[in-house]
Design a protein around this motif. Sequence first.
Motif, PDB file in Angstrom:
ATOM      1  N   GLY A   1       0.819  -1.201   0.000  1.00 30.84           N
ATOM      2  CA  GLY A   1       0.000   0.000   0.000  1.00 30.84           C
ATOM      3  C   GLY A   1       0.855   1.254   0.000  1.00 30.84           C
ATOM      4  O   GLY A   1       1.718   1.455  -0.849  1.00 30.84           O
ATOM      5  N   ALA A   2       0.597   2.107   0.986  1.00 33.58           N
ATOM      6  CA  ALA A   2       1.374   3.342   1.090  1.00 33.58           C
ATOM      7  C   ALA A   2       2.848   3.063   1.343  1.00 33.58           C
ATOM      8  O   ALA A   2       3.701   3.876   0.992  1.00 33.58           O
ATOM      9  N   GLY A   3       3.174   1.919   1.937  1.00 34.86           N
ATOM     10  CA  GLY A   3       4.577   1.544   2.097  1.00 34.86           C
ATOM     11  C   GLY A   3       5.245   1.346   0.753  1.00 34.86           C
ATOM     12  O   GLY A   3       6.391   1.770   0.541  1.00 34.86           O
ATOM     13  N   ALA A   4       4.528   0.701  -0.190  1.00 31.17           N
ATOM     14  CA  ALA A   4       5.066   0.533  -1.541  1.00 31.17           C
ATOM     15  C   ALA A   4       5.247   1.894  -2.217  1.00 31.17           C
ATOM     16  O   ALA A   4       6.201   2.095  -2.973  1.00 31.17           O
ATOM     17  N   ILE A   5       4.347   2.829  -1.917  1.00 28.20           N
ATOM     18  CA  ILE A   5       4.479   4.171  -2.481  1.00 28.20           C
ATOM     19  C   ILE A   5       5.728   4.859  -1.945  1.00 28.20           C
ATOM     20  O   ILE A   5       6.469   5.512  -2.689  1.00 28.20           O
ATOM     21  N   LEU A   6       5.997   4.737  -0.641  1.00 28.20           N
ATOM     22  CA  LEU A   6       7.196   5.355  -0.070  1.00 28.20           C
ATOM     23  C   LEU A   6       8.457   4.799  -0.733  1.00 28.20           C
ATOM     24  O   LEU A   6       9.403   5.539  -1.013  1.00 28.20           O
TER      25      LEU A   6
ATOM     26  N   PHE B   1       1.101  -2.993  -4.403  1.00 32.02           N
ATOM     27  CA  PHE B   1       0.267  -1.797  -4.519  1.00 32.02           C
ATOM     28  C   PHE B   1      -1.180  -2.285  -4.479  1.00 32.02           C
ATOM     29  O   PHE B   1      -1.852  -2.391  -5.499  1.00 32.02           O
ATOM     30  N   LEU B   2      -1.636  -2.603  -3.265  1.00 28.08           N
ATOM     31  CA  LEU B   2      -2.857  -3.390  -3.119  1.00 28.08           C
ATOM     32  C   LEU B   2      -4.136  -2.570  -2.965  1.00 28.08           C
ATOM     33  O   LEU B   2      -5.114  -3.026  -2.379  1.00 28.08           O
ATOM     34  N   PHE B   3      -4.158  -1.375  -3.541  1.00 22.63           N
ATOM     35  CA  PHE B   3      -5.309  -0.494  -3.356  1.00 22.63           C
ATOM     36  C   PHE B   3      -6.595  -1.112  -3.886  1.00 22.63           C
ATOM     37  O   PHE B   3      -7.661  -0.957  -3.300  1.00 22.63           O
ATOM     38  N   ASN B   4      -6.527  -1.846  -5.021  1.00 23.43           N
ATOM     39  CA  ASN B   4      -7.758  -2.415  -5.553  1.00 23.43           C
ATOM     40  C   ASN B   4      -8.271  -3.562  -4.690  1.00 23.43           C
ATOM     41  O   ASN B   4      -9.437  -3.924  -4.763  1.00 23.43           O
TER      42      ASN B   4
ATOM     43  N   GLY C   1      -5.932   2.107  -8.372  1.00 21.28           N
ATOM     44  CA  GLY C   1      -4.479   2.041  -8.233  1.00 21.28           C
ATOM     45  C   GLY C   1      -3.806   3.390  -8.325  1.00 21.28           C
ATOM     46  O   GLY C   1      -2.606   3.507  -8.062  1.00 21.28           O
ATOM     47  N   CYS C   2      -4.560   4.431  -8.700  1.00 21.49           N
ATOM     48  CA  CYS C   2      -3.970   5.765  -8.879  1.00 21.49           C
ATOM     49  C   CYS C   2      -3.882   6.457  -7.521  1.00 21.49           C
ATOM     50  O   CYS C   2      -4.664   7.357  -7.219  1.00 21.49           O
ATOM     51  N   ASP C   3      -2.928   6.059  -6.712  1.00 24.95           N
ATOM     52  CA  ASP C   3      -2.795   6.593  -5.361  1.00 24.95           C
ATOM     53  C   ASP C   3      -1.409   7.189  -5.174  1.00 24.95           C
ATOM     54  O   ASP C   3      -0.403   6.531  -5.451  1.00 24.95           O
ATOM     55  N   MET C   4      -1.343   8.432  -4.726  1.00 20.24           N
ATOM     56  CA  MET C   4      -0.085   9.077  -4.351  1.00 20.24           C
ATOM     57  C   MET C   4       0.929   9.100  -5.495  1.00 20.24           C
ATOM     58  O   MET C   4       2.129   9.023  -5.285  1.00 20.24           O
TER      59      MET C   4
END
Length: 286
Positions: A135-140, A157-160, A166-169
Motif C-alpha cells: 500500500g502506502a509503504g510501496a508508495i514510499l 500496490f494493493l489499493f484495488n 491504483g492511482c494513489d499518491m
Amino acid sequence: MNQPTPRVDPALAAGNRRRLAAYDARHFLWQLDGGVATITLARPERKNPLTFDSYAELRELFGQLKYAEDVHAIVLTGSGGNFCSGGDVHEIIGPLVRLAAPELLMFTRMTGDVVKAMRACPQPIVAAVDGVCAGAGAILAMASDLRFGTARSKTAFLFNRVGLAGCDMGACAMLPRIIGQGRASELLYLGRSMSGDDGAAWGFFNRLCEPDHLLGEAQALAAEIAAGPSFANGITKTMLHQEWAMTIEQAIEAEAQAQAICMLTGDFRRAYEAFVAKQRPVFEGN
C-alpha cells in the motif's frame, strides 16, 4: 576559475538553512551520522503501518530537509524485518469509511504531499526494503530515488484489494516509469505482490541484499552519495524529476542552465584542483 562566496549573509541563512541533527522525531526513529539521515518506521508489532500522525510528520520532515545543511542523503527503512504495511487498518482505514468527501480529500492530499515533499527535497533517498512493503509503504519505496531489497521482500500496490483505484499518491505516473507500463498495470489492477527477485529483474530494486546486510549496504551507498558534491546531487535529483514533463529540447536547455550553475560551485573547482594534483577530491557541498 570562479571563486565561491566565502560565506552566506547571516540574515539570508537564518531563514533558509537549518541543522537537523537534533531533530526530535515523534512517530518514527531518526538518526543522523556523517551527513546520512536514517528514518526508521518503528511499529514492528504491526509491520510498521502509517497513521494520520506519521503521514503528517513525514510530510513536514521532508519539507524541512529542503533547508537542511547537515543532511546530504537519506535512508528510509522499517524495523523488525518489514518495511511498511501501509495505512493502519484500525487507525486510518476504519476512520476513513466514516468521513465525508471534504475530509477524505484532506487525507488524500496529505498523503500525496508526502510524495511531493520526498521528490522536492534535494537529498537522494535510498529505501531499504525487507519483508512486507504494501500500500502506502510501496508508495514510499517507489517515491525514493534508489531501492535496495531482499529476496523475501513482498511489494504490493494493493489499493484495488480494498476497493480503491491504483492511482494513489502518484503511482500511475511514477511506477510505469520505473518498471514499465505493462508490469505496472499488472500490479495496479491485481494488487498482487512483487517478489524481491521480480523487483530486481524489473528494475524496481537496484540491488538485492541479505536481510542482515540490507540496512548497512543502504547506509553505505547513502554515505557514498553524501560524500559527493551535494549541491550538484540536488540539481541531478531536481532535473530527474522535472524532465518527466519536458520535451527533449526543453530538457537539454534546462540541463545546460543547471550545469552552468554547478560550474560556479566550489566543488567543481575542488574537483579540478584535485585532478591536477592527482588526488581524490573532497567535496564540501558548495
